[in-house]
Each structure stands twice: as structure tokens, then as C-alpha cells.
Scaffold this motif. Sequence first.
Motif, PDB file in Angstrom:
ATOM      1  N   GLU A  90     -13.594   5.031  39.153  1.00  0.00           N
ATOM      2  CA  GLU A  90     -13.334   6.316  38.507  1.00  0.00           C
ATOM      3  C   GLU A  90     -14.220   6.411  37.268  1.00  0.00           C
ATOM      4  OE1 GLU A  90      -9.336   8.353  38.988  1.00  0.00           O
ATOM      5  OE2 GLU A  90      -8.739   6.290  38.577  1.00  0.00           O
ATOM      6  N   SER A  91     -15.217   7.256  37.325  1.00  0.00           N
ATOM      7  CA  SER A  91     -16.238   7.318  36.290  1.00  0.00           C
ATOM      8  C   SER A  91     -15.653   7.538  34.896  1.00  0.00           C
ATOM      9  CB  SER A  91     -17.221   8.455  36.598  1.00  0.00           C
ATOM     10  OG  SER A  91     -18.215   8.546  35.615  1.00  0.00           O
ATOM     11  N   GLY A  92     -16.088   6.683  33.947  1.00  0.00           N
ATOM     12  CA  GLY A  92     -15.652   6.822  32.561  1.00  0.00           C
ATOM     13  C   GLY A  92     -14.290   6.239  32.264  1.00  0.00           C
ATOM     14  N   GLN A  93     -13.610   5.677  33.262  1.00  0.00           N
ATOM     15  CA  GLN A  93     -12.278   5.122  33.051  1.00  0.00           C
ATOM     16  C   GLN A  93     -12.280   3.627  33.336  1.00  0.00           C
ATOM     17  OE1 GLN A  93      -9.908   7.670  35.612  1.00  0.00           O
ATOM     18  NE2 GLN A  93      -9.417   9.005  33.902  1.00  0.00           N
ATOM     19  N   PRO A  94     -11.314   2.915  32.750  1.00  0.00           N
ATOM     20  CA  PRO A  94     -10.321   3.385  31.786  1.00  0.00           C
ATOM     21  C   PRO A  94     -10.957   3.667  30.420  1.00  0.00           C
ATOM     22  CG  PRO A  94     -10.184   1.014  32.027  1.00  0.00           C
ATOM     23  CD  PRO A  94     -11.185   1.473  33.046  1.00  0.00           C
ATOM     24  N   TYR A  95     -10.254   4.469  29.621  1.00  0.00           N
ATOM     25  CA  TYR A  95     -10.760   4.810  28.289  1.00  0.00           C
ATOM     26  C   TYR A  95     -10.583   3.667  27.307  1.00  0.00           C
ATOM     27  CZ  TYR A  95     -10.881   9.609  30.050  1.00  0.00           C
ATOM     28  OH  TYR A  95     -11.133  10.732  30.785  1.00  0.00           O
ATOM     29  N   ILE A  96      -9.435   2.980  27.390  1.00  0.00           N
ATOM     30  CA  ILE A  96      -9.178   1.905  26.437  1.00  0.00           C
ATOM     31  C   ILE A  96      -9.979   0.657  26.797  1.00  0.00           C
ATOM     32  CG2 ILE A  96      -6.880   2.722  25.791  1.00  0.00           C
ATOM     33  CD1 ILE A  96      -5.691   0.642  27.713  1.00  0.00           C
ATOM     34  N   ASP A 110      -1.415  10.149  27.379  1.00  0.00           N
ATOM     35  CA  ASP A 110      -1.726  10.252  28.807  1.00  0.00           C
ATOM     36  C   ASP A 110      -1.461   8.992  29.626  1.00  0.00           C
ATOM     37  OD1 ASP A 110      -2.429  12.842  28.349  1.00  0.00           O
ATOM     38  OD2 ASP A 110      -4.582  12.469  28.261  1.00  0.00           O
ATOM     39  N   LEU A 111      -0.347   8.314  29.337  1.00  0.00           N
ATOM     40  CA  LEU A 111       0.143   7.316  30.283  1.00  0.00           C
ATOM     41  C   LEU A 111       0.749   8.073  31.460  1.00  0.00           C
ATOM     42  CD1 LEU A 111       2.127   4.768  28.041  1.00  0.00           C
ATOM     43  CD2 LEU A 111      -0.287   4.732  28.639  1.00  0.00           C
ATOM     44  N   THR A 112       0.417   7.686  32.665  1.00  0.00           N
ATOM     45  CA  THR A 112       1.033   8.290  33.847  1.00  0.00           C
ATOM     46  C   THR A 112       2.144   7.370  34.328  1.00  0.00           C
ATOM     47  OG1 THR A 112      -1.030   9.369  34.486  1.00  0.00           O
ATOM     48  CG2 THR A 112       0.656   9.143  36.176  1.00  0.00           C
ATOM     49  N   PHE A 143      -2.623   3.241  33.571  1.00  0.00           N
ATOM     50  CA  PHE A 143      -3.229   3.253  32.237  1.00  0.00           C
ATOM     51  C   PHE A 143      -4.672   3.758  32.230  1.00  0.00           C
ATOM     52  CE2 PHE A 143       0.192   0.192  31.491  1.00  0.00           C
ATOM     53  CZ  PHE A 143       0.607   0.523  30.206  1.00  0.00           C
ATOM     54  N   GLN A 144      -5.253   4.028  33.391  1.00  0.00           N
ATOM     55  CA  GLN A 144      -6.669   4.377  33.372  1.00  0.00           C
ATOM     56  C   GLN A 144      -6.960   5.697  32.663  1.00  0.00           C
ATOM     57  OE1 GLN A 144      -4.787   3.567  36.092  1.00  0.00           O
ATOM     58  NE2 GLN A 144      -5.798   4.295  37.946  1.00  0.00           N
ATOM     59  N   ASP A 145      -5.972   6.599  32.592  1.00  0.00           N
ATOM     60  CA  ASP A 145      -6.156   7.864  31.875  1.00  0.00           C
ATOM     61  C   ASP A 145      -5.760   7.764  30.406  1.00  0.00           C
ATOM     62  OD1 ASP A 145      -6.953   9.195  34.215  1.00  0.00           O
ATOM     63  OD2 ASP A 145      -4.883   9.581  34.781  1.00  0.00           O
ATOM     64  N   ALA A 146      -5.142   6.672  30.016  1.00  0.00           N
ATOM     65  CA  ALA A 146      -4.578   6.558  28.670  1.00  0.00           C
ATOM     66  C   ALA A 146      -5.671   6.371  27.620  1.00  0.00           C
ATOM     67  CB  ALA A 146      -3.605   5.384  28.608  1.00  0.00           C
TER      68      ALA A 146
END
Length: 525
Positions: free
Chosen positions: A226-232, A507-509, A518-521
Motif C-alpha cells: 500500500e503506497s506510502g503506508q504505514p505512516y508511522i 485513524d486507527l481502524t 495501524f497502516q492508516d494511523a
Amino acid sequence: MTDPRPLRPRRALTVAALAVAGLIVLSACSTGTASTGTTADAEPTAGGTITLGRVASVTSFDLNNEITANNAFAIDKVFEPLVAFDADGQIIPWLASEWTISEDGLTYAFTLRDGVTFSDGTELTPADVVFSLERHLAVGGPLPLDAPIGSIVADGDAGVTITLTEAYTPFLAELSGFQNGIFPADFQGKSETDFFADPIGTGPFVVSEWDPAGDLTFAANENYWESGQPYIDTLVYKLIADDTQLTQQLKAGQINAIDEVNSADVESLKSSADITVETVGSWEIEQMFMNTTNTYFGDRNVRRAIAMSLDRDGITQATTFGTAEVANSLIPPTIASSANDEGYALDFDVDAAKAELAKSAYPDGFTATLLIASGNSLRAQEAQIIQESLSKIGITIEIESIDIAAFRARFFAYDFDAMLNSGQSDYPDPDALVSFQADPAGFSKSYWTSYENPDVTALLDEGRTTADGADRDAIYLEIQKILAEDVPYIPLFYPSTLKATSSTVHDLTVLPNGSIRFQDAWISE
């Protein structure tokens, strides 16, 4: 997975309370997506660390041999399945971008997503999928691939075809479980022990530092598809073995997320401007389990008397501060075919309970032990209420509170009279929960109760081959009716899943099985 695989292998489920305390949350919350701390117009910021407080450590990444939530919800950060489920319980593409099913329901043809690599940069291939799923079939274990699989075959550069020997309605849902994650073929030449000590998967995180008796640190997978993920940059699972300490450390800013919330702390946490509390409907159910091999609890009239003596509404209100829904059946209303509205559960009636006990072999009562895990204030309250309630019909309950590891070992060995625990479905199909809790041939022997009813066993087989719809619903309703009358366990309440974070976490799912994506967090200033 089974030990040796039984002749009629059965599905198991993640037992949330084997590793963690009960999750108590607002019953009025939606069953849909909960993204903690979402800010509608804010752009995610890359970098930073989320430290999640948890009450149990991660002891293994061997996905095919694990069952408890402490391990499952770390495994699913490293390994991913062909299909997954979203926060509404809908099956969605994951490592497979698409699939087709033959008209007879026997052949499933999956196409792998383009550009997926493992965390070490090697390409995901059909051979990896074949090896992973065949290893699962060979190992068996507590969460088996119960589908009647005839073959798993690589098809070209991006295809995998799975052929069943007979129709199996829960198949896609079953594949979505963490235990069906994909790993490199032949463990990249390593031994199984060495591979799972330093696992390589396609998931958003890789293991950086790991103490099986303490904390776990994940680093972002730089090769995640997933491009650019995870953010943390970093995700830390910090061991905090007491649910009260979880809340205190979150309030003190020592951690910025917690996996467990004591219901008594919900309002306090929500009142803080620095803390965000989010909930989703869950696939979990809090229960009192009775070991039917026990002299007393093997008596059906005894079990029925106990059920009639418990004010489930009162227990729910007193222990969860009105934040959970009273359970009237085994299957939660968040899963299809729930009988929660059917009225099958035995009503609270002390006089009727005394009359039922009088029909048993122990009309004058007896003394038994109720096993609970320590460090869980909610379960301690439940136990005390149950103790007082049963005293009114002549049954003396002695409460035994032991640490989580000993608690787990005891009931794995069927060494208990009765216990408080919760079950957690692995996927959004009634088969998962019912099979694990009602099949004596399965891994847990009906959730360690050893309960057996041939009518239920026959209905379980029928439910797996019947297409979704009214006929299948009727099968699971009948199963729940029989279980309500035989009472090998007493459903108490349905918790929703609640997570609490600092207001800087976004943005925790939160998923209905209690896990978090956590990939969107991301973390804000």
C-alpha cells in the motif's frame, strides 16, 4: 489446524480472554468503521511512534499454531491473507485482488495483487500461497482450515486455484482469518523455529525487537504494497499486566493508546480533552463456562438451575455500567443468524432455579470453584455477583483468581469446575463461533466444556453446506435453542470493542474481532 486432525475437523475461534481482559464498551455504538481520532480535513503526517498498552505479551508468531488474541493481533501485522474483512464484517480483497467461484461452488480461482513483495523485497508468488496454505493444512492446530480442500494449485504467474471436494459456505470467510496469512515458500530455507523467531511477511510492519515475556517493537515495512503506508515509523506493544494501570499510564501520557478499557473508566476517559475513545460492535461474548466432566456440572439440571439463578441484566448493568448489551444467545447480533431476539435463554427466576436444582442429583447444593484471571476488575465483580446469586439456591462458589498464564494453562488442561471467559469469532460467519463452542471433536472440545449433543453436531455439518439464506439461518437458530436449554455455558453480555488513545493519534481502524489496523494511523503534533 488440529493436533492430529480429527475425522470431522472443526473450526476454532480466537479466544479473546485467553490472553486479555474483557473489553467493555458502549452498546449503542455502530458496528461500522471506527477510526480513532479522525480529523476530517487533516492530512496524515509521516513518522512517529504509537505505543499501545496491552495486558499480555506476544509469545509466538507461528500463525498456524496460535489461538490467543495476544499473539493473533501481532501476527496480523506481519502476515496477511488472500482476503480480509472490513470493520463492517464484509469480505474484501487483500493479497488477492479478485476471485471467481465456479457455479457448483467447488472451484475458487484467485488472482494475486500486482506489486506485492515480502518485507525483505522478494516478490509474492503463487508458490508462496500454495506452500502457506498447505503448511496450514498439514499442521492443523487450533484454528484449522476446515474447508474440504481437495487441491491448491499455482496457476501461472499470479493465479492460485483452490478446489473443494464439496460445497462449503464459510470458505471465503474462513480464509480471511489471521491464521491463513501468507509467508515465503520453504521458509526461505530456514527452519520453522528460526523463521518465526524473525518472521517475514507482506504486512505493514516487521519485527524489530521482541521479548516474549515483555514488550514488542515493530518497524514500518518499507516494502509494503500500500503506497506510502504505514505512516508511522514504529509501533510498540508495551506490556502492562493490569487494566487499571493501562488507563493510568494513558492519562499520564506514558503511552498513547490502550487495547483494554475498564468500563468504570469510560466516562472519565471520554471527559478528557487529551484522550479519544472509539467503539465498534464486536464478535465477542462474555460467558460463564461449566466443565461438563465435573461431577456437578455434568448434571444438566444443575446447569439449568445456575442459568435461572443469574440475573444477566443485573450483572451487565452492575459490571459494565450500562455499556454492554445483555446476551440472550451464543451468536452476537453483529453476526448473521443470531438468536438474540428469539427468547431462547432461560429466564432469571430464583424459585424456578430451586425447583430445577431439586430435579438434579444434588438437590441440597454443593461447593465448586469458579476460576478467573487476575488483574481483571470486571471479572472479579462478575464472580462476586455469581457467588452471591448461587448461594441463594444452595450452591457455594469459591472464587479462584490466578495470573493469566496459569489461568490459560488450567483450562487448556480442562482443570476447572467453572470459569469466566469470553469467546471471540475469527470471521463473520456463524460457523466460527458455534463450531468452536459446540463441537466435542474440535480443538477445544466445545470450548473446554466437553459438551456433546449429537443433534447439534448434525446441525453443524448441515450449516456448513447450506447456502446463505433463510434455511441456513434456521439451522443456526435451532443450534442456539438447544444450547440455551442444555446450558454448557451461560452467555452474559456482548461487549463492543473499545480502544482509547491520546488525541494526537488518528485513524486507527478498529475491527469487530478486536484487532486494529495501524497502516492508516498517524501522529499529529
